[in-house]
Design an enzyme around this catalytic site. Structure first.
Site, PDB file in Angstrom:
ATOM      1  CE  LYS A  44      -1.936   3.130   1.809  1.00 55.57           C
ATOM      2  NZ  LYS A  44      -1.626   4.614   1.795  1.00 55.57           N
ATOM      3  N   GLY A  77       6.614   5.016   8.227  1.00 59.00           N
ATOM      4  CA  GLY A  77       5.784   6.406   8.227  1.00 59.00           C
ATOM      5  C   GLY A  77       5.898   6.959   9.648  1.00 59.00           C
ATOM      6  CB  SER A  78       3.861   9.480  11.012  1.00 59.80           C
ATOM      7  OG  SER A  78       2.438   9.407  10.893  1.00 59.80           O
ATOM      8  CB  THR A  79       5.766   8.285  15.701  1.00 59.54           C
ATOM      9  OG1 THR A  79       7.252   8.040  15.770  1.00 59.54           O
ATOM     10  CG2 THR A  79       5.432   7.630  17.341  1.00 59.54           C
ATOM     11  CD  GLU A 109      12.414   0.578  10.408  1.00 61.47           C
ATOM     12  OE1 GLU A 109      12.855   1.461  10.875  1.00 61.47           O
ATOM     13  OE2 GLU A 109      13.204  -0.614  10.262  1.00 61.47           O
TER      14      GLU A 109
HETATM   15  P1  NAD Z   1       2.213   8.526   7.556  1.00 67.29           P
HETATM   16  O1  NAD Z   1       2.498   8.080   8.661  1.00 67.29           O
HETATM   17  O2  NAD Z   1       1.238   9.941   7.455  1.00 67.29           O
HETATM   18  O3  NAD Z   1       1.649   7.536   6.387  1.00 67.29           O
HETATM   19  C1  NAD Z   1       2.645   6.664   6.261  1.00 67.29           C
HETATM   20  C2  NAD Z   1       1.565   5.500   5.235  1.00 67.29           C
HETATM   21  O4  NAD Z   1       0.527   5.141   6.296  1.00 67.29           O
HETATM   22  C3  NAD Z   1       0.891   6.001   4.110  1.00 67.29           C
HETATM   23  O5  NAD Z   1       1.086   5.001   3.183  1.00 67.29           O
HETATM   24  C4  NAD Z   1      -0.490   6.198   4.445  1.00 67.29           C
HETATM   25  O6  NAD Z   1      -1.565   6.356   3.819  1.00 67.29           O
HETATM   26  C5  NAD Z   1      -0.612   5.177   5.462  1.00 67.29           C
HETATM   27  N1  NAD Z   1      -1.629   5.481   6.637  1.00 67.29           N
HETATM   28  C6  NAD Z   1      -2.166   6.615   7.098  1.00 67.29           C
HETATM   29  N2  NAD Z   1      -3.015   6.399   8.059  1.00 67.29           N
HETATM   30  C7  NAD Z   1      -3.407   5.205   8.191  1.00 67.29           C
HETATM   31  C8  NAD Z   1      -4.126   4.362   8.774  1.00 67.29           C
HETATM   32  N3  NAD Z   1      -5.121   4.852   9.656  1.00 67.29           N
HETATM   33  N4  NAD Z   1      -4.333   2.935   8.593  1.00 67.29           N
HETATM   34  C9  NAD Z   1      -3.360   2.348   7.893  1.00 67.29           C
HETATM   35  N5  NAD Z   1      -2.581   3.134   7.266  1.00 67.29           N
HETATM   36  C10 NAD Z   1      -2.476   4.486   7.244  1.00 67.29           C
HETATM   37  O7  NAD Z   1       3.764   9.187   7.129  1.00 67.29           O
HETATM   38  P2  NAD Z   1       4.049   9.921   5.739  1.00 67.29           P
HETATM   39  O8  NAD Z   1       3.707  11.239   6.043  1.00 67.29           O
HETATM   40  O9  NAD Z   1       3.783   9.087   4.404  1.00 67.29           O
HETATM   41  O10 NAD Z   1       5.929   9.626   5.939  1.00 67.29           O
HETATM   42  C11 NAD Z   1       6.445  10.713   6.720  1.00 67.29           C
HETATM   43  C12 NAD Z   1       6.816   9.685   7.875  1.00 67.29           C
HETATM   44  O11 NAD Z   1       7.691   8.466   7.832  1.00 67.29           O
HETATM   45  C13 NAD Z   1       8.046  10.422   8.633  1.00 67.29           C
HETATM   46  O12 NAD Z   1       7.527  10.391  10.283  1.00 67.29           O
HETATM   47  C14 NAD Z   1       9.370   9.748   8.949  1.00 67.29           C
HETATM   48  O13 NAD Z   1      10.055   9.875   9.757  1.00 67.29           O
HETATM   49  C15 NAD Z   1       8.634   8.455   8.545  1.00 67.29           C
HETATM   50  N6  NAD Z   1       9.752   7.611   7.824  1.00 67.29           N
HETATM   51  C16 NAD Z   1      10.693   6.634   8.709  1.00 67.29           C
HETATM   52  C17 NAD Z   1      11.367   5.865   8.067  1.00 67.29           C
HETATM   53  C18 NAD Z   1      12.294   4.695   8.896  1.00 67.29           C
HETATM   54  O14 NAD Z   1      12.655   3.741   8.261  1.00 67.29           O
HETATM   55  N7  NAD Z   1      12.197   4.974  10.190  1.00 67.29           N
HETATM   56  C19 NAD Z   1      11.698   6.078   6.739  1.00 67.29           C
HETATM   57  C20 NAD Z   1      11.301   6.997   5.944  1.00 67.29           C
HETATM   58  C21 NAD Z   1      10.345   7.551   6.526  1.00 67.29           C
END
Ligand code: NAD
Ligand code: MN
Length: 497
Positions: free
Chosen positions: A191, A244-246, A267
């Protein structure tokens, strides 16, 4: 590698055939609902494509198919050496289509074309190849049993894996999951982020061409709260892997608890400290690295060196060096091969970043570089790499992940104080230390609560070492053989002899 000019890339962009559909059981398809959403380029605001917007109905079909494919054994029970060959072919196809994939990535999320090609695509192909090459070189275990027993300790693929990934390195984050997930024999549903779905959609077809059987690798574009949530709550998804985000990471743990206790590997975010001691071997090199650590990929990097901790005795000398180094990192057209800072992913993200710059001013930090939106006439979303000096670690710009090119400079006097400030965060993804004192380097590295620590460099790493976070930066690790733990169950088989 490539000698394409900006004009060449622009020309290719005009004739690029963009696929926006979902991919289930080896075929591109519409959503059951017929819904789509607009994919807009942050480069200049142009409409790139209508992308299929999946929801729970599509998740249901994809999961059922992925399960059937897994149970049929066409991939899950294939000899590792055979899976290896297919994975290597997949990596080669990613490379052969490297320019097309790089262009899609740049148009979709705004990063410089040179980075897309030489970093994202190259590292993504490497992740697939490395994982594939490893899979027929891993042995299971025999337990230390009594003489009349045989204890086998074996790893099995876990089944159906859902991978939810972010937009900052769309292809690369996908491949960090796909490499070990596919190599170990699972069926995967990817996804991608709604902000950057195009490369994930494209590579599904390449996986089929490489010989990965239909149903093993599926792609469901769409929003988090629709198809993402449906996958996370699904009773027949065995493992959920996420970058993604925390905030969303925490939500996914709740979904797993509310459903089938699927394994959840996360992550998440970071607010990484970059500590420069007065005895750093080369202050100019440290300053250049500090600038790159916040400007590379527009600061949209989980490991961005967003807190620069500088020993007070050198701060007055060091900060101007960073300001100087940052002059070589200025936003430009992402399709120009000379550009090293592109557009932020979309207007929402740009406004978040500008909001944090305002917060820096409001909280009394001192702006020493950047601070403004630029290139507005292009229709794109560009922000200058920005430095605030005189930051206190309690300020919002030092505490919250901005995920944009905004650097906070914080002074300190002792090693203890540096470590205390560095660790005073909910995150624990990465950290760096600059010193020529070997003991100080090791002692500081040990004291830092972070999954990656760099000494006298920033952001080193490749597939050979694990990557992931302490604390609220996540659990589990991507890359290296440790990543395989996420995608396998461990079985003990006891045989009475
Ligand atoms: P995000 O958490 O907003 O979204 C990540 C993914 O989760 C997207 O595909 C989104 O559609 C999905 N998502 C959102 N809400 C959801 C829900 N309720 N249920 C299931 N899926 C859902 O993050 P972002 O803005 O896409 O990315 C930025 C974040 O990613 C930053 O916090 C960054 O630090 C983190 N990140 C971490 C790493 C790592 O390896 N630690 C690497 C890259 C990015
Ligand atoms: Mn996009």
């Amino acid at each position: 590698m490539t000698s394409l000019t900006r004009a060449d890339w622009e020309q290719r962009a005009k004739t690029l055939n963009i696929e926006g559909r979902a991919f289930i059981h080896g075929e591109y398809c519409a959503a059951q609902s017929g819904a789509t959403f607009e994919c807009i380029s942050p480069v200049d605001g142009r409409l790139l494509a209508q992308v299929v917007s999946c929801d729970a109905a599509d998740a249901e079909i994809a999961v059922r198919d992925a399960r059937a494919t897994f149970d049929a054994g066409v991939w899950s029970r294939l000899a590792p050496a055979k899976r290896k060959r297919v994975m290597i072919r997949f990596a080669e196809l990613l490379e052969q289509h490297g320019e097309e994939l790089a262009l899609l990535e740049t148009l979709d999320m705004g990063k410089p074309i040179g980075d897309s090609l030489h970093i994202d695509v190259a590292s993504a192909a490497n992740a697939i190849r490395w994982s594939g090459e490893a899979i027929d070189k891993i042995y299971d275990e025999v337990a230390a049993t009594a003489h009349d027993e045989l204890g086998l300790v074996t790893r099995e693929p876990i089944g159906v894996v859902a991978a939810i990934v972010p937009w900052n390195f769309p292809l690369l984050m996908s491949c960090w999951k796909l490499g070990p997930a596919l190599a170990t024999g699972n069926s995967v549903i990817l996804k991608p982020s709604e902000k950057s779905p195009l490369t994930a959609i494209r590579i599904a077809r390449l996986a089929i061409e490489a010989g990965i059987p239909a149903g093993v690798f599926n792609v469901l574009p769409g929003f988090g709260h629709t198809v993402g949530k449906a996958l996370a709550l699904h009773m027949d998804v065995d493992t959920l892997v996420f970058t993604g985000s925390t905030k969303i990471a925490k939500q996914l743990m709740v979904y797993a608890g509310e459903s089938n206790m699927k394994r959840v590997w996360l992550e998440a975010g970071g607010k990484s400290p970059n500590i420069v001691f007065a005895d750093a071997p080369d202050l100019e090199a440290a300053a250049a690295a500090a600038a790159g650590a916040i400007a590379f990929n527009q600061g949209e990097v989980c490991t961005a060196g967003s807190r620069l901790l500088v020993e007070n005795s050198i701060k007055e000398r060091f900060v101007p060096l960073v300001v100087e180094a940052l002059k070589t990192w200025q936003p430009g057209n992402p399709l120009d091969p000379a550009t090293n800072v592109g557009a932020l992913v979309d207007t929402t993200q740009m406004n978040n970043v500008l909001g944090y710059i305002q917060a820096g001013h409001d909280d009394g930090a001192k702006l020493v570089a950047g601070g403004k939106r630029v290139l507005e006439e292009t229709g794109g979303t560009y922000v200058e790499p920005t430095i605030f000096d005189g930051v206190d670690n309690a300020m919002r710009i030092a505490k919250e992940e901005i995920f944009g090119p905004v650097l906070s400079v914080i002074g300190f006097d002792t090693v203890e104080e540096a470590v205390a400030i560095a660790n005073d965060t909910v995150y624990g993804l990465a950290a760096a230390v600059w010193t020529s004192n070997l003991s100080k380097a090791h002692l500081t590295a040990k004291a830092l609560r972070a999954g990656s620590v760099w000494v006298n460099q920033y952001d080193g790493g490749d597939m050979t070492a694990p990557f992931g976070g302490f604390k609220q930066s996540g659990n589990g690790r991507d890359k290296s053989l440790h990543a395989f733990d996420k995608y396998t169950e461990l079985k003990a088989t006891w045989i009475k002899l």
